[in-house]
Design a protein around this motif. Structure first.
Motif, PDB file in Angstrom:
ATOM      1  N   ALA A  82      11.032  26.923 -22.639  1.00  0.00           N
ATOM      2  CA  ALA A  82      10.036  25.925 -22.246  1.00  0.00           C
ATOM      3  C   ALA A  82      10.705  24.612 -21.857  1.00  0.00           C
ATOM      4  O   ALA A  82      10.279  23.938 -20.906  1.00  0.00           O
ATOM      5  CB  ALA A  82       9.052  25.702 -23.390  1.00  0.00           C
ATOM      6  N   LEU A  83      11.757  24.246 -22.583  1.00  0.00           N
ATOM      7  CA  LEU A  83      12.493  23.026 -22.244  1.00  0.00           C
ATOM      8  C   LEU A  83      13.168  23.165 -20.887  1.00  0.00           C
ATOM      9  O   LEU A  83      13.101  22.241 -20.050  1.00  0.00           O
ATOM     10  CB  LEU A  83      13.535  22.737 -23.327  1.00  0.00           C
ATOM     11  N   PHE A  84      13.836  24.304 -20.637  1.00  0.00           N
ATOM     12  CA  PHE A  84      14.476  24.525 -19.340  1.00  0.00           C
ATOM     13  C   PHE A  84      13.451  24.506 -18.210  1.00  0.00           C
ATOM     14  O   PHE A  84      13.717  24.018 -17.112  1.00  0.00           O
ATOM     15  CB  PHE A  84      15.220  25.868 -19.346  1.00  0.00           C
ATOM     16  N   TYR A  85      12.271  25.041 -18.509  1.00  0.00           N
ATOM     17  CA  TYR A  85      11.197  25.053 -17.514  1.00  0.00           C
ATOM     18  C   TYR A  85      10.741  23.624 -17.218  1.00  0.00           C
ATOM     19  O   TYR A  85      10.502  23.260 -16.063  1.00  0.00           O
ATOM     20  CB  TYR A  85      10.033  25.892 -18.035  1.00  0.00           C
ATOM     21  N   HIS A  86      10.618  22.799 -18.258  1.00  0.00           N
ATOM     22  CA  HIS A  86      10.208  21.403 -18.076  1.00  0.00           C
ATOM     23  C   HIS A  86      11.242  20.624 -17.259  1.00  0.00           C
ATOM     24  O   HIS A  86      10.886  19.800 -16.411  1.00  0.00           O
ATOM     25  CB  HIS A  86      10.015  20.736 -19.437  1.00  0.00           C
TER      26      HIS A  86
ATOM     27  N   MET B 127      14.677  26.407 -14.766  1.00  0.00           N
ATOM     28  CA  MET B 127      14.162  27.756 -14.567  1.00  0.00           C
ATOM     29  C   MET B 127      13.598  27.927 -13.163  1.00  0.00           C
ATOM     30  O   MET B 127      13.767  28.977 -12.534  1.00  0.00           O
ATOM     31  CB  MET B 127      13.069  28.058 -15.598  1.00  0.00           C
ATOM     32  N   GLN B 128      12.925  26.889 -12.649  1.00  0.00           N
ATOM     33  CA  GLN B 128      12.343  26.992 -11.307  1.00  0.00           C
ATOM     34  C   GLN B 128      13.417  27.176 -10.249  1.00  0.00           C
ATOM     35  O   GLN B 128      13.208  27.881  -9.261  1.00  0.00           O
ATOM     36  CB  GLN B 128      11.509  25.735 -10.991  1.00  0.00           C
ATOM     37  N   ILE B 129      14.572  26.547 -10.456  1.00  0.00           N
ATOM     38  CA  ILE B 129      15.666  26.680  -9.485  1.00  0.00           C
ATOM     39  C   ILE B 129      16.160  28.124  -9.443  1.00  0.00           C
ATOM     40  O   ILE B 129      16.318  28.715  -8.367  1.00  0.00           O
ATOM     41  CB  ILE B 129      16.823  25.724  -9.855  1.00  0.00           C
TER      42      ILE B 129
END
Length: 547
Positions: free
Chosen positions: A227-231, A235-237
């Motif tokens: 969740a932190l990486f997504y924020h 993750m989107q990259i």
């Protein structure tokens, strides 16, 4: 009075020179960071190499994004208006077939250079896995709703990407060491869970504790970090890059490829949230492929459980990645595209997932989501083990009436799925055990299957080759219980299409199983005993690879 004057003066300075101050601060921080990086490279080069690679990737991505945002539209316009792009349909067809020919030759050369053909000659049973891959594709063709509408470009590229990733990971030193390094880092990352779990549950040795205290904290921690990486947008990259490759090669829609890439990292119940605004406009084929992708892969947070079971982290990672294009292949063969997707010509779609306001909220939301996953896993495993014990007692009673000793669900799976285990390329002496694991995974769930596999790995019951094949074969959410999870995740997002989604569930489950088996077949004909993982932990090559 003087303090108020200074405060007012600094406020006006910040307001008037905010941009300048921002660049000064970021410039100073950047200078200090690169000075630290250079110092680290000079003093401890090998330890600082990962930081250098990460820095180059971030800088390269930032520059590419700036250039695209600054001049991308102008370049597209010039590219489209260029006379050199004015080619006839016949020329485009020739160029396309020439490209396919080049790619096939390139892959064959790569396969030959890595010694695959030599391995086939030395061990002809590897060809059984090739036969298995053909059987899986043929089964998908026979089950197709519209066989004449299948886009063979999608099939070609999906299989190509599978084999390419397989050769890269299983046959080259570079790919092997890269995934070995990732696997070790993931395992080291998961070990941080011990700190929090020890504080909560006590300082005793967690290895002696139950499933509840040893495994479930890993899920909560991993879910929070995802969740932190997504924020932070990391993750989107990764997801966008993966989706970009599948869109431009396999020819699937942008939203479809983004959903398939998301499934690799966040799972079948969360991935649809990232493309929620597009779901109502999804064609039946797109909806089916989204469902298949969710069932054929596993979420990153759940992946941590299987690593804790002692299964190779590198092979689990590669299996989930390789199954993504395979899921699109099988899904598009089962239900080919007959309509025009709304995002057919869009390589990148906007990520519409739920955003957190700050890092602390992201960690909190991720931890809560992880806790929900833990609740699902506890209830699921508890129920399934109880039901399995009940079924085995009934079967044992029925078997005794017919003078059959030891009749159980596992024994039935061993005999019924023996041909499937053999066609995947499993060593003949291990087909019974592999068939049992496939049956447990399909009709119960993959957690219990991997727990059984971890026992086989520890006791060295099956060969390394069979371990690898079954690791790939059961790496997915494609079991009967996941149908409920899939419906629970999709139905609230598109309630008007519930009946359509329900009618696709069985097809999606079968398609996802075939996709996982395709990945296992690729691993079966590429895996070499000389380049292997011993047990569940990565080891170096026992023989030097060609690359």
């Amino acid at each position: 009075m003087s303090l108020e004057f200074l405060e007012k003066g600094f406020g006006q300075l910040e307001e008037n020179q905010k941009k300048v101050l921002k660049w000064i601060v970021f410039g100073l921080l950047g200078f200090l960071y690169f000075a630290y990086l250079i110092y680290g490279l000079v003093r401890h080069f090998h330890e600082a190499v990962p930081l250098l690679v990460i820095t180059l990737l971030v800088v390269g991505y930032s520059l590419a994004k700036y250039v695209i945002n600054r001049w991308g539209d102008e370049w597209k316009k010039i590219f489209k208006e260029s006379k050199c792009m004015e080619t006839s349909n016949q020329q485009k067809k020739v160029l396309r077939w020439a490209m396919y020919f080049f790619l096939v030759v390139f892959l064959l050369v790569m396969i030959a250079a890595t010694g695959v053909f030599h391995s086939w000659i030395r061990e002809p049973r590897r060809m059984v896995s090739v036969l298995g891959l053909i059987v899986m594709l043929s089964t998908s063709l026979l089950c197709s709703r519209h066989p004449t509408k299948i886009r063979w470009r999608t099939v070609f590229w999906g299989v190509y990407l599978q084999i390419f990733f397989g050769v890269l990971i299983l046959r080259t030193r570079l790919g092997f060491e890269f995934f070995q390094w990732i696997g070790k880092e993931v395992e080291a990352f998961l070990n941080y869970t011990t700190v929090g779990a020890t504080f909560v549950f006590g300082p005793q040795d967690l290895a002696l504790r139950s499933f509840l205290f040893e495994i479930l904290p890993v899920i909560i921690f991993t879910s929070a970090m995802f969740a932190l990486f997504y924020h932070l947008g990391l993750m989107q990259i990764v997801i966008s890059a993966f989706a970009f490759i599948m869109h431009h090669t396999m020819g699937v829609s942008g939203a479809e490829s983004f959903g398939a890439a998301s499934n690799v990292f966040v799972g079948c119940s969360t991935a649809p949230l990232a493309i929620k605004p597009y779901l109502n406009d999804f064609t039946t084929s797109e909806m089916h492929s989204l469902m298949v992708g969710g069932l054929a892969t596993i979420a990153g947070s759940v992946l941590a459980i299987y690593i804790k079971f002692g299964v190779s982290a590198a092979h689990l990672l590669s299996a989930s990645i390789m199954s993504a294009p395979a899921s699109l292949v099988v899904a598009k063969m089962f239900i080919p595209e007959v309509d025009k997707p709304k995002t057919a010509n869009h390589a990148v779609v906007s990520d519409c997932g739920k955003k957190s306001k700050n890092c602390f909220e992201a960690l909190y939301n991720g931890a809560i989501d992880g806790l929900k996953i833990c609740g699902y896993i506890i209830a699921n495993i508890l129920t399934i083990l109880c039901v399995l014990a009940l079924i085995n007692n009934i079967l044992q009673w029925l078997g005794e009436l017919a003078d059959i000793e030891g009749l159980s669900f596992q024994l039935i799976c061993r005999y019924l799925l023996y041909p499937l285990a053999w066609i995947l390329g499993t060593d003949p002496e291990d087909c019974m055990e592999v068939a049992e694991l496939i049956g447990i995974k399909t009709f119960l769930n993959e957690y219990i299957a991997y727990e059984y596999l971890s026992t086989y790995i520890r006791e060295n019951t099956i060969t390394s080759r069979s371990q690898i094949i079954v690791t790939y074969a059961i790496c997915g959410f494609s079991h009967v219980g996941s149908i409920g999870v899939l419906l629970g995740g999709l139905a609230p997002l598109v309630p008007d299409r519930l009946s359509e989604i329900s009618s696709l569930c069985v097809r999606a489950l079968v398609s996802a199983c075939i996709a996982c088996f395709m990945t296992a077949c690729v691993a079966g004909f590429l895996y070499d005993e000389g380049r292997r993982y011993h047990g569940g932990s990565p080891e170096d090559f026992t023989t030097a690879p060609p690359f």
